[in-house]
Design a protein around this motif. Structure first.
Motif, PDB file in Angstrom:
ATOM      1  N   GLU A  69       0.833  -1.204   0.000  1.00  0.00           N
ATOM      2  CA  GLU A  69       0.000   0.000   0.000  1.00  0.00           C
ATOM      3  C   GLU A  69       0.869   1.257   0.000  1.00  0.00           C
ATOM      4  OE1 GLU A  69      -3.657   2.105   2.470  1.00  0.00           O
ATOM      5  OE2 GLU A  69      -2.945   0.120   3.040  1.00  0.00           O
ATOM      6  N   LEU A  70       1.950   1.234   0.760  1.00  0.00           N
ATOM      7  CA  LEU A  70       2.855   2.385   0.789  1.00  0.00           C
ATOM      8  C   LEU A  70       3.521   2.595  -0.574  1.00  0.00           C
ATOM      9  CD1 LEU A  70       4.547   1.972   4.292  1.00  0.00           C
ATOM     10  CD2 LEU A  70       2.847   3.670   3.604  1.00  0.00           C
ATOM     11  N   LYS A  71       3.835   1.509  -1.247  1.00  0.00           N
ATOM     12  CA  LYS A  71       4.416   1.625  -2.590  1.00  0.00           C
ATOM     13  C   LYS A  71       3.414   2.259  -3.552  1.00  0.00           C
ATOM     14  CE  LYS A  71       7.631  -2.279  -2.233  1.00  0.00           C
ATOM     15  NZ  LYS A  71       7.964  -3.643  -2.730  1.00  0.00           N
ATOM     16  N   GLN A  72       2.143   1.906  -3.389  1.00  0.00           N
ATOM     17  CA  GLN A  72       1.113   2.498  -4.233  1.00  0.00           C
ATOM     18  C   GLN A  72       0.958   3.992  -3.942  1.00  0.00           C
ATOM     19  OE1 GLN A  72      -0.522   1.184  -6.779  1.00  0.00           O
ATOM     20  NE2 GLN A  72       0.538  -0.767  -6.551  1.00  0.00           N
ATOM     21  N   LEU A  73       1.066   4.365  -2.674  1.00  0.00           N
ATOM     22  CA  LEU A  73       1.011   5.786  -2.323  1.00  0.00           C
ATOM     23  C   LEU A  73       2.209   6.532  -2.913  1.00  0.00           C
ATOM     24  CD1 LEU A  73      -0.149   5.636   1.414  1.00  0.00           C
ATOM     25  CD2 LEU A  73      -1.464   6.483  -0.535  1.00  0.00           C
ATOM     26  N   ALA A  74       3.382   5.905  -2.832  1.00  0.00           N
ATOM     27  CA  ALA A  74       4.576   6.517  -3.421  1.00  0.00           C
ATOM     28  C   ALA A  74       4.400   6.690  -4.923  1.00  0.00           C
ATOM     29  CB  ALA A  74       5.806   5.662  -3.115  1.00  0.00           C
ATOM     30  N   ASN A  75       3.756   5.725  -5.546  1.00  0.00           N
ATOM     31  CA  ASN A  75       3.496   5.826  -6.981  1.00  0.00           C
ATOM     32  C   ASN A  75       2.524   6.966  -7.276  1.00  0.00           C
ATOM     33  OD1 ASN A  75       3.640   4.722  -9.793  1.00  0.00           O
ATOM     34  ND2 ASN A  75       1.460   4.382  -9.424  1.00  0.00           N
ATOM     35  N   ALA A  76       1.518   7.138  -6.409  1.00  0.00           N
ATOM     36  CA  ALA A  76       0.573   8.244  -6.580  1.00  0.00           C
ATOM     37  C   ALA A  76       1.293   9.588  -6.454  1.00  0.00           C
ATOM     38  CB  ALA A  76      -0.545   8.142  -5.550  1.00  0.00           C
ATOM     39  N   LEU A 204       3.215  15.938  -1.681  1.00  0.00           N
ATOM     40  CA  LEU A 204       3.528  14.835  -0.760  1.00  0.00           C
ATOM     41  C   LEU A 204       2.479  14.741   0.341  1.00  0.00           C
ATOM     42  CD1 LEU A 204       6.033  12.820   0.105  1.00  0.00           C
ATOM     43  CD2 LEU A 204       6.324  14.538   1.884  1.00  0.00           C
ATOM     44  N   LEU A 205       2.128  15.881   0.919  1.00  0.00           N
ATOM     45  CA  LEU A 205       1.158  15.898   2.012  1.00  0.00           C
ATOM     46  C   LEU A 205      -0.233  15.488   1.532  1.00  0.00           C
ATOM     47  CD1 LEU A 205       2.313  19.103   3.917  1.00  0.00           C
ATOM     48  CD2 LEU A 205       2.447  16.742   4.719  1.00  0.00           C
ATOM     49  N   LYS A 206      -0.573  15.821   0.305  1.00  0.00           N
ATOM     50  CA  LYS A 206      -1.876  15.415  -0.228  1.00  0.00           C
ATOM     51  C   LYS A 206      -2.008  13.899  -0.268  1.00  0.00           C
ATOM     52  CE  LYS A 206      -3.105  19.408  -3.098  1.00  0.00           C
ATOM     53  NZ  LYS A 206      -3.359  19.888  -4.485  1.00  0.00           N
ATOM     54  N   VAL A 207      -0.883  13.223  -0.469  1.00  0.00           N
ATOM     55  CA  VAL A 207      -0.903  11.763  -0.571  1.00  0.00           C
ATOM     56  C   VAL A 207      -0.713  11.089   0.782  1.00  0.00           C
ATOM     57  CG1 VAL A 207       0.259   9.750  -1.568  1.00  0.00           C
ATOM     58  CG2 VAL A 207      -0.077  11.805  -2.955  1.00  0.00           C
ATOM     59  N   PHE A 208       0.243  11.567   1.583  1.00  0.00           N
ATOM     60  CA  PHE A 208       0.668  10.834   2.775  1.00  0.00           C
ATOM     61  C   PHE A 208       0.155  11.388   4.105  1.00  0.00           C
ATOM     62  CE2 PHE A 208       3.950   9.486  -0.268  1.00  0.00           C
ATOM     63  CZ  PHE A 208       4.002   8.125  -0.014  1.00  0.00           C
ATOM     64  N   GLU A 209      -0.309  12.617   4.148  1.00  0.00           N
ATOM     65  CA  GLU A 209      -0.705  13.178   5.440  1.00  0.00           C
ATOM     66  C   GLU A 209      -1.921  12.461   6.014  1.00  0.00           C
ATOM     67  OE1 GLU A 209      -1.807  17.447   7.600  1.00  0.00           O
ATOM     68  OE2 GLU A 209      -1.629  17.336   5.416  1.00  0.00           O
ATOM     69  N   GLU A 210      -1.846  12.127   7.309  1.00  0.00           N
ATOM     70  CA  GLU A 210      -2.948  11.511   8.034  1.00  0.00           C
ATOM     71  C   GLU A 210      -3.415  12.463   9.137  1.00  0.00           C
ATOM     72  OE1 GLU A 210      -1.377   7.836   9.467  1.00  0.00           O
ATOM     73  OE2 GLU A 210      -1.100   6.976   7.462  1.00  0.00           O
TER      74      GLU A 210
END
Length: 232
Positions: A69-76, A204-210
């Motif tokens: 899942e993290l790899k998919q987020l990195a791809n996004a 980056l924050l749009k993808v990874f921020e929680e």
């Protein structure tokens, strides 16, 4: 109309769900193979041993699924910047992240984004490195961060939520602390461009921020550590 990032994230969630189901099936088949084998058949007669094996399989499944899942987020994240950057995933130069690699992360993911065009003033293509250190659970992740702070980047030590300075940093750093992983984005100081950095950081924050993300940024000019988002 959906943006490219929204479409990419939607595709990520669909792929992640498919991969999770596929992984679950693979582990189920592995479980059947082990259970029915002549060697392990007797072991499974022992209920305690059975649950130990199932527990280990569950841990492996969770770690693998989360890393995918993290790899998919990195791809996004990459797809959101693909118009300006090329991507590299293998044979990357080692980054100065202090002693974090000694905190025994379950998995590590690395990615390099290189600007397609050169800066007209410097003649260089700016590079952005992304590294994700994944841990087995939130407690392990937090403990790893606390250990890391004592032997931080450039052999410095810092304290959460307090003003600190890093001696002669080689890069501009943005570090995101989430429940089960620590993400580090950095750009070498001699390639750093403020406007470009802020644009990429925003994506980056749009993808990874929680909701409970903590973050710090290290200024490559002064070495100042700036905390943001939630308190650590």
């Amino acid at each position: 109309m959906k943006t490219l990032l929204q479409v990419s994230l939607a595709n990520h969630h669909a792929k992640a769900n498919f991969q999770k189901k596929n992984i679950e099936y693979q582990y189920f088949m592995l479980y059947k193979l082990v259970k029915n084998s002549s060697i392990f058949g007797k072991i499974f007669q022992n209920l305690e041993a059975k649950w130990i094996v199932l527990f280990l399989l569950a841990i492996g499944l969770k770690a693998h699924a989360q890393m995918e899942e993290l790899k998919q987020l990195a791809n996004a994240f990459y797809q959101a910047n693909a118009d300006k950057y090329d991507r590299k995933l293998y044979n990357l130069a080692s980054r100065d992240h202090g002693k974090i690699r000694e905190t025994a992360p379950v998995s590590t993911f690395e990615m390099l984004l290189t600007r397609k065009d050169k800066n007209p003033e410097t003649g260089k293509r700016c590079r952005i490195y992304l590294t994700i250190y994944y841990y087995s659970d939130p407690d392990e992740c937090r403990s790893a961060a606390e250990v890391w702070f004592k032997k931080f980047i450039r052999n410095s030590s810092i304290k959460p939520n307090r003003k600190s300075k890093i001696t002669d940093p080689e890069a501009q750093y943005y570090i995101l602390f989430n429940r089960e992983y620590i993400l580090i984005m950095d750009m070498p100081c001699y390639e750093w461009e403020k406007e470009e950095w802020n644009t990429v950081k925003k994506s980056l924050l749009k993808v990874f921020e929680e909701s409970q993300s903590k973050a710090l940024e290290i200024d490559c000019g002064t070495g100042t550590v700036i905390w943001s988002l939630n308190s650590f």
